[in-house]
Design a protein around this motif. Structure first.
Motif, PDB file in Angstrom:
ATOM      1  N   LYS A   8     -24.646  -5.121   3.856  1.00  0.00           N
ATOM      2  CA  LYS A   8     -24.692  -3.816   4.103  1.00  0.00           C
ATOM      3  C   LYS A   8     -26.061  -3.361   4.151  1.00  0.00           C
ATOM      4  O   LYS A   8     -26.272  -2.230   4.107  1.00  0.00           O
ATOM      5  N   SER A  22     -19.682   4.360   8.784  1.00  0.00           N
ATOM      6  CA  SER A  22     -18.329   3.823   9.347  1.00  0.00           C
ATOM      7  C   SER A  22     -17.550   5.116   9.868  1.00  0.00           C
ATOM      8  O   SER A  22     -16.689   4.655  11.157  1.00  0.00           O
ATOM      9  N   ASP A  63     -26.332   0.827  16.564  1.00  0.00           N
ATOM     10  CA  ASP A  63     -25.764   2.253  16.023  1.00  0.00           C
ATOM     11  C   ASP A  63     -26.672   3.247  16.280  1.00  0.00           C
ATOM     12  O   ASP A  63     -27.065   3.438  17.368  1.00  0.00           O
ATOM     13  N   SER A 118     -23.041  -6.714   8.096  1.00  0.00           N
ATOM     14  CA  SER A 118     -22.082  -6.295   7.332  1.00  0.00           C
ATOM     15  C   SER A 118     -21.846  -6.981   5.806  1.00  0.00           C
ATOM     16  O   SER A 118     -21.202  -6.232   5.094  1.00  0.00           O
TER      17      SER A 118
END
Length: 400
Positions: free
Chosen positions: A156, A49, A112, A153
């Motif tokens: 996770k 994050s 990511d 999300s």
């Protein structure tokens, strides 16, 4: 060490989360205490994050297929690129990613700091570019498939969406034509032990257009944004969706929906003659097109950007003029690859002759910047169709 271990774990996690991934990998070797803390799932979420908000941890991964002298097989090399590490304001340094070069990986997608790669024999792996950690998924038995990686999300966890294409033997025999059937599978990294087929009423079979066979002539035919994978597609069984459109896959609930393209780009021919990409711009889905002058070189170069307003279910368009001094690079580039940086600017990787250039456009101010790219000059001649550009983020999120 005794003093450090007595500090509250929340404070230690806050301190360590600000370190880059390479430093954290070294810290795991200091003691069992640090290893357990850094390898924990909670720390991985915190570190990921934070990395999404720091420009110094945002970069790009360049994948290039090299064509050595016959009969040696093609091989693929990988480089990372980070704007915050530049030494010369007009030159960027590409850094080789050795552990990916060692095996014949084909990069399928990224999310990511993770990438999903595969091999010709059906092996599939999810790798962390920063740390070199990898986990292999169950081998794929199908010949034609597409892999898309995304972060869920809710759980996770990272998930891989696999779309397969196979011949429908019954329909093909009955109609004496070649018919295909499409199936979707999902694998949750670190949780599932096998691929799960998605076969609910609300989903429909589709096969995303990949970068090589795409009418867009680019690798950016899918993008992950805030829990959703968006992909170009036009190969479905439903007659109402025969034209090119965008399929949206909700990663959390594993369901599909369709987004209609703007009228100006809904025809396949338009995308074929322009350089195009699906990107995330300001948190929104965006279609980016570079328009070049006619065959005689008359006129200006433009970049059209359509952004999807999700709440209104409509497209908004802006047009940006490309500076005259870079028309030649844009017009005669053998390939263009697209991405966005941490400031929401459009990044273009241009392959012009045997040189690489980076063009960066700020959509708000319409200011363009140009960078020369160092570190790839030693490569032999390669196929420009086999160059991809992906966003990556530095973090140590655990895969298992």
């Amino acid at each position: 060490m005794a003093g450090v271990s007595t500090l509250p774990q929340e404070i230690l996690m806050e301190i360590l989360s600000k370190l880059p991934a390479k430093s954290l990998v070294r810290f795991r070797c200091v003691s069992k205490f640090f290893c357990a803390l850094i390898a924990g799932h909670g720390f991985g979420v915190l570190n990921r994050s934070l990395s999404l908000t720091l420009p110094s941890r945002a970069g790009f991964l360049i994948s290039i297929e090299v064509r050595p002298p016959h009969p040696a097989p093609y091989r693929r090399v990988y480089y990372t690129l980070n704007f915050s590490e530049e030494e010369n304001p007009r030159r960027l340094q590409a850094n080789r990613v050795g552990f990916l070069d060692a095996e014949p990986f084909l990069l399928s997608s990224s999310s990511d700091g993770l990438i999903c790669v595969s091999k010709p024999n059906g092996d599939v792996a999810v790798c962390n570019v920063s740390t070199g950690q990898r986990i292999f998924l169950p081998r794929i038995q199908y010949k034609d498939y597409t892999l898309l990686l995304a972060y869920d999300s809710q759980s996770k966890r990272y998930k891989v969406l696999m779309s397969t294409q196979m011949i429908d033997q019954e329909s093909s025999t009955r109609n004496k034509l070649t018919y295909y059937e499409y199936k979707q599978w999902v694998f949750t990294v670190g949780v599932d032990r096998s691929w799960r087929e998605i076969n609910d009423y609300y989903s429909f079979p589709f096969y995303p257009i990949d970068g090589i066979n795409s009418p867009c002539n680019c690798s950016n035919t899918s993008v992950y944004i805030d829990g959703v994978i968006y992909s170009y597609n036009m190969q479905t069984k439903h007659s109402m969706f025969r034209r090119l459109h965008i399929v949206a896959f909700e990663v959390g609930c594993e369901s599909f929906s369709v987004i209609t393209l703007p009228d100006q780009v809904s025809s396949q021919s338009y995308l074929f003659f322009t350089k195009s990409a699906l990107l995330e711009v300001g948190g929104r889905l965006a279609i980016v097109h570079v328009r070049v002058p006619d065959l005689f070189g008359e006129g200006l170069c433009y970049m059209d950007v359509w952004t999807w307003e999700k709440s209104k279910k409509c497209w908004e368009k802006i047009i940006v003029t490309i500076p005259l001094e870079w028309h030649r690079i844009i017009c005669y580039a053998s390939s263009l690859r697209f991405a966005t940086n941490h400031d929401g600017e459009i990044v273009l990787l241009c392959i012009y002759g045997e040189q690489f250039f980076i063009l960066v456009c700020n959509l708000t101010s319409e200011v363009w910047r140009k960078f020369d790219l160092s570190g790839v000059e030693d490569l032999p001649i390669f196929s420009c169709w086999e160059v991809t550009l992906h966003n990556v983020v530095d973090h140590v999120f655990p895969l298992e």
